[in-house]
Scaffold this motif. Structure first.
Motif, PDB file in Angstrom:
ATOM      1  N   UNK A  17      23.953  45.431  57.193  1.00  0.00           N
ATOM      2  CA  UNK A  17      22.918  44.505  57.662  1.00  0.00           C
ATOM      3  C   UNK A  17      22.103  44.222  57.250  1.00  0.00           C
ATOM      4  N   UNK A  18      21.233  45.290  56.429  1.00  0.00           N
ATOM      5  CA  UNK A  18      19.930  45.055  55.829  1.00  0.00           C
ATOM      6  C   UNK A  18      19.980  44.349  54.466  1.00  0.00           C
ATOM      7  N   UNK A  19      21.320  44.518  53.786  1.00  0.00           N
ATOM      8  CA  UNK A  19      21.384  43.898  52.391  1.00  0.00           C
ATOM      9  C   UNK A  19      22.455  42.904  52.277  1.00  0.00           C
ATOM     10  N   UNK A  20      23.658  43.033  52.748  1.00  0.00           N
ATOM     11  CA  UNK A  20      24.828  42.214  52.438  1.00  0.00           C
ATOM     12  C   UNK A  20      25.071  41.258  53.493  1.00  0.00           C
ATOM     13  N   UNK A  21      24.658  41.580  54.635  1.00  0.00           N
ATOM     14  CA  UNK A  21      25.112  40.811  55.935  1.00  0.00           C
ATOM     15  C   UNK A  21      25.646  41.815  56.950  1.00  0.00           C
ATOM     16  N   UNK A  22      25.716  41.628  58.276  1.00  0.00           N
ATOM     17  CA  UNK A  22      26.399  42.255  59.287  1.00  0.00           C
ATOM     18  C   UNK A  22      27.725  42.318  59.106  1.00  0.00           C
ATOM     19  N   UNK A  23      28.364  43.557  59.283  1.00  0.00           N
ATOM     20  CA  UNK A  23      29.811  43.505  59.558  1.00  0.00           C
ATOM     21  C   UNK A  23      30.140  42.670  60.791  1.00  0.00           C
ATOM     22  N   UNK A  24      31.333  42.294  60.526  1.00  0.00           N
ATOM     23  CA  UNK A  24      32.059  41.275  61.918  1.00  0.00           C
ATOM     24  C   UNK A  24      33.540  41.812  62.171  1.00  0.00           C
ATOM     25  N   UNK A  25      33.928  41.541  63.266  1.00  0.00           N
ATOM     26  CA  UNK A  25      35.419  41.992  63.245  1.00  0.00           C
ATOM     27  C   UNK A  25      36.643  41.539  62.411  1.00  0.00           C
ATOM     28  N   UNK A  26      36.217  40.420  61.595  1.00  0.00           N
ATOM     29  CA  UNK A  26      37.120  40.078  60.706  1.00  0.00           C
ATOM     30  C   UNK A  26      36.811  40.913  59.229  1.00  0.00           C
ATOM     31  N   UNK A  27      36.029  41.822  59.233  1.00  0.00           N
ATOM     32  CA  UNK A  27      35.817  42.453  57.925  1.00  0.00           C
ATOM     33  C   UNK A  27      36.794  43.314  57.636  1.00  0.00           C
ATOM     34  N   UNK A  28      37.530  43.920  58.411  1.00  0.00           N
ATOM     35  CA  UNK A  28      38.597  45.021  58.337  1.00  0.00           C
ATOM     36  C   UNK A  28      39.864  44.460  58.207  1.00  0.00           C
ATOM     37  N   UNK A  29      41.023  45.347  57.832  1.00  0.00           N
ATOM     38  CA  UNK A  29      42.239  45.033  57.980  1.00  0.00           C
ATOM     39  C   UNK A  29      42.872  45.430  59.351  1.00  0.00           C
ATOM     40  N   UNK A  30      43.718  44.618  59.768  1.00  0.00           N
ATOM     41  CA  UNK A  30      44.243  44.681  61.171  1.00  0.00           C
ATOM     42  C   UNK A  30      45.257  45.900  61.160  1.00  0.00           C
ATOM     43  N   UNK A  31      45.505  46.500  62.289  1.00  0.00           N
ATOM     44  CA  UNK A  31      46.387  47.497  62.458  1.00  0.00           C
ATOM     45  C   UNK A  31      47.663  47.441  61.716  1.00  0.00           C
ATOM     46  N   UNK A  32      48.052  46.364  61.849  1.00  0.00           N
ATOM     47  CA  UNK A  32      49.562  45.951  61.286  1.00  0.00           C
ATOM     48  C   UNK A  32      49.411  46.104  59.702  1.00  0.00           C
ATOM     49  N   UNK A  44      39.696  49.553  58.736  1.00  0.00           N
ATOM     50  CA  UNK A  44      39.469  48.860  59.829  1.00  0.00           C
ATOM     51  C   UNK A  44      38.081  48.005  59.962  1.00  0.00           C
ATOM     52  N   UNK A  45      36.953  48.730  59.525  1.00  0.00           N
ATOM     53  CA  UNK A  45      35.715  48.323  59.688  1.00  0.00           C
ATOM     54  C   UNK A  45      35.347  47.197  58.741  1.00  0.00           C
ATOM     55  N   UNK A  46      35.758  47.579  57.402  1.00  0.00           N
ATOM     56  CA  UNK A  46      35.152  46.955  56.378  1.00  0.00           C
ATOM     57  C   UNK A  46      35.949  46.705  55.175  1.00  0.00           C
ATOM     58  N   UNK A  47      37.344  46.942  55.049  1.00  0.00           N
ATOM     59  CA  UNK A  47      38.290  47.073  54.114  1.00  0.00           C
ATOM     60  C   UNK A  47      38.284  45.684  53.219  1.00  0.00           C
ATOM     61  N   UNK A  48      38.102  44.499  53.914  1.00  0.00           N
ATOM     62  CA  UNK A  48      38.229  43.044  53.350  1.00  0.00           C
ATOM     63  C   UNK A  48      36.949  42.606  52.838  1.00  0.00           C
ATOM     64  N   UNK A  49      35.732  43.532  52.886  1.00  0.00           N
ATOM     65  CA  UNK A  49      34.394  42.972  52.607  1.00  0.00           C
ATOM     66  C   UNK A  49      34.391  43.370  51.155  1.00  0.00           C
ATOM     67  N   UNK A  50      34.734  42.692  50.366  1.00  0.00           N
ATOM     68  CA  UNK A  50      34.766  42.937  48.791  1.00  0.00           C
ATOM     69  C   UNK A  50      33.345  42.990  48.162  1.00  0.00           C
ATOM     70  N   UNK A  51      32.290  42.577  48.650  1.00  0.00           N
ATOM     71  CA  UNK A  51      30.817  42.726  48.475  1.00  0.00           C
ATOM     72  C   UNK A  51      30.533  44.206  48.828  1.00  0.00           C
TER      73      UNK A  51
END
Length: 217
Positions: A17-32, A48-55
């Motif tokens: 949140x301080x440096x790169x932007x807050x995490x959102x529900x879309x930033x992680x991989x779904x359980x599937x 689940x939390x941030x796996x798709x946040x390449x930054x």
């Protein structure tokens, strides 16, 4: 920057949140996408939390995508790789909820950090540092520069850990100041990111010497 080793996920959220932007529900991989993959609970939480946040995971080194996660011949699960394949980070005990993480030195696995959650927090710290695209610099350091960093900046209370490129040398240490974040690698190299030109200039003033990018600005 506050860090509580008992709450690494809170630290990850605050840092993002301080440096790169807050995490959102879309930033992680779904359980599937994670179904059927044997991994520690802490690593699954990271995906689940941030796996798709390449930054936050893959600016320099790479978080292995779930589709490529597979145990090595010795049973270790490699979840992060250095961008030129010079090292990798893995867990040996996939059944443990938050096991220690190891890193590869040649053909030998060595201790990195005492838990997967801490290793994921370190990943976010390092990828933030190396992915910041404005107001940043780096330099070789000597004892005088290290002393200046110790005097002026506040140690981020993150556990010390080995620098993979200098595995037998001094550890990596993190520091923070007004609108800046610094990492000292094995008492050899210093990195800094800052939120403004003024904050970066304050680092230059505190740690005088030959910075790699200062003369090009």
């Amino acid at each position: 920057m506050n860090f509580d080793v008992t709450h690494p996920w809170r630290f990850v959220r605050d840092l993002a949140a301080e440096w790169m932007g807050p995490l959102t529900p879309l930033d992680g991989y779904p359980d599937a996408d994670l179904a059927g993959i044997r991994m520690p609970d802490a690593l699954r939480r990271a995906y689940r939390l941030l796996g798709r946040r390449d930054d936050l995971t893959s600016n320099q080194d790479q978080l292995v995508p779930p589709s490529k996660l597979a145990p090595e011949a010795d049973g270790r699960l490699v979840f992060r790789r250095e961008n030129q394949a010079c090292t990798a980070w893995a867990v040996a005990d996939v059944e443990h909820p938050d096991p220690p993480v190891e890193f590869l030195v040649g053909a030998e696995w060595r201790p990195f950090l005492t838990s997967t959650s801490l290793a994921c927090a370190e990943m976010v710290l390092s990828e933030t540092l190396l992915g910041w695209d404005d107001h940043f610099d780096n330099r070789w350091v000597d004892r005088a520069a290290i002393g200046a960093v110790d005097r002026v900046f506040t140690r981020v209370p993150f556990p010390e850990y080995p620098m993979w490129a200098v595995p037998n040398g001094p550890p990596v240490r993190w520091y923070s100041g007004d609108d800046c974040l610094l990492r000292c690698d094995a008492e050899e190299w210093l990195w800094v990111i800052a939120r403004s030109p003024a904050a970066l200039d304050a680092v230059y003033a505190a740690v005088p010497g030959e910075w790699e990018l200062r003369t090009r600005r």
